[in-house]
Write a protein that holds these residues in place. Structure first.
Motif, PDB file in Angstrom:
ATOM      1  N   ASP A   5       0.808  -1.213   0.000  1.00 31.56           N
ATOM      2  CA  ASP A   5       0.000   0.000   0.000  1.00 31.56           C
ATOM      3  C   ASP A   5       0.845   1.270   0.000  1.00 31.56           C
ATOM      4  N   ASP A  23       3.378   4.132  -1.439  1.00 28.61           N
ATOM      5  CA  ASP A  23       3.616   4.803  -2.716  1.00 28.61           C
ATOM      6  C   ASP A  23       5.118   4.970  -2.926  1.00 28.61           C
ATOM      7  N   ARG A  36       6.720   6.904  -6.087  1.00 23.74           N
ATOM      8  CA  ARG A  36       6.486   8.363  -6.089  1.00 23.74           C
ATOM      9  C   ARG A  36       7.686   9.096  -5.492  1.00 23.74           C
ATOM     10  N   LEU A  94      -1.878  -1.476 -10.181  1.00 24.95           N
ATOM     11  CA  LEU A  94      -2.115  -0.297  -9.369  1.00 24.95           C
ATOM     12  C   LEU A  94      -3.197  -0.544  -8.335  1.00 24.95           C
ATOM     13  N   LYS A 139      -1.789   3.732  -6.820  1.00 21.30           N
ATOM     14  CA  LYS A 139      -0.453   3.550  -6.250  1.00 21.30           C
ATOM     15  C   LYS A 139       0.120   2.209  -6.691  1.00 21.30           C
ATOM     16  N   ARG A 183       1.569  -1.323  -6.284  1.00 24.68           N
ATOM     17  CA  ARG A 183       1.339  -2.278  -5.207  1.00 24.68           C
ATOM     18  C   ARG A 183       2.632  -2.985  -4.803  1.00 24.68           C
ATOM     19  N   TRP A 199       3.926  -5.645  -7.709  1.00 26.32           N
ATOM     20  CA  TRP A 199       4.061  -5.033  -9.032  1.00 26.32           C
ATOM     21  C   TRP A 199       4.769  -5.965  -9.986  1.00 26.32           C
TER      22      TRP A 199
END
Length: 301
Positions: A8, A10, A13, A278, A282, A284, A288
């Motif tokens: 969960d 991010d 980013r 996503l 975000k 995952r 991913w």
């Protein structure tokens, strides 16, 4: 707030725009499963290649910070441009160097004789127990950790050592998964992490570990001046409410999934691309890029 699943978070980013990234990984229980015979806990070639590629990015400062000795880490990772820390901080080797720095060479080691004497009282009486001798520590281990009573001898030994050793010497007594460790107070993973953070001055930090010795790393990172939004401390496996980590992963294969994720982000320059899953916009975490467990372990020659 509690520990949250890393999927969960991010991560990308903050990873993408960072110019100096400090990536810290414990070894056993974090990058590999804990197995009965530690010599069999060897990363597969696909994983080693991804770690090497991740470390080759000039923005990334990748360090393996382990309880393993110098010989093991040098053999497994010495050909890669990684930072290596052996014996929980007793020795460190910078990327590109072949020289190990001894962080405890001037310390008084007279405490070892007394600790080893007490540990020997338990070796032989508890099935599968033995002593591991390190530069800055002595470790009592119970290899056959599936025995239902494994915690009894370790608990008694820890309490016995705590009554006398820390009073006479600057030595801490800690216990973890099937172990009791006596180590110099100023030799720990947190001390190394603080040093690296001061030297590198990163603007992104990811740190993963699974045991009590890794809590020193988590605590050091959260005590830094860096914005905590850019710090991802991750506990792997089961954890209690007293961990300093903010995020969690179930098992080592999930940690490797995150390593693959960061490698792919470096290649693509972003989170977009084939295979990105996503969760409310975000990435995952380790989900991913799922990794096959068969890629993690190779046969020991």
């Amino acid at each position: 707030m509690g520990v949250k699943p890393l999927e969960d978070a991010d991560i990308l980013r903050f990873y993408r725009p960072a110019s100096k990234r400090l990536l810290l990984f414990d070894y056993d229980g974090t990058l590999t499963d804990i197995v009965q015979d530690p010599s069999q806990a060897l990363l597969g070639e696909p994983v080693l290649e991804v770690i090497q590629e991740l470390a080759s990015n000039p923005k990334n400062h990748v360090w393996i910070i382990s309880g393993r000795d110098r010989d093991f880490l040098g053999k497994e990772f010495g050909h890669m441009r990684l930072g290596l820390v052996a014996e929980h901080g007793a020795f460190m080797r910078y990327p590109g160097s072949k020289d190990w720095l001894n962080k405890c060479e001037s310390a008084d080691m007279n405490w070892k004789e007394h600790v080893e004497s007490k540990m020997m009282d338990y070796v032989g009486t508890a099935p599968g127990s033995f002593i591991e001798r390190k530069a800055a520590a002595l470790v009592y281990l119970k290899e056959k950790f599936w025995f239902s009573d494994y915690g009894m001898s370790t608990d008694k030994l820890r309490k016995s050592l705590e009554k006398t050793i820390p009073i006479r010497w600057p030595v801490d007594i800690t216990s973890g998964k099937c172990i009791v460790e006596a180590r110099l107070r100023f030799i720990h993973k947190g001390q190394i992490v603080r040093q690296l953070a001061q030297e590198i001055k990163p603007d992104f930090e990811l740190c993963a570990g699974d045991d009590l010795t890794d809590e020193d790393m988590f605590r050091a990172l959260h005590a830094s001046d860096m914005p905590q939004t850019n710090v991802f401390t991750v506990i792997v496996g089961g954890h209690g409410s007293d961990t300093y980590a903010q995020w969690c992963l179930t098992e080592p294969v999930d940690v490797i999934g995150n390593v693959f994720m960061l490698q792919q982000a470096d290649r693509s320059g972003g989170v977009e691309g084939k295979g990105a899953l996503l969760n409310n916009g975000k990435p995952r975490g380790s989900k991913w890029l799922p990794v096959s467990r068969s890629a993690l372990i190779r046969a020991n020659p």
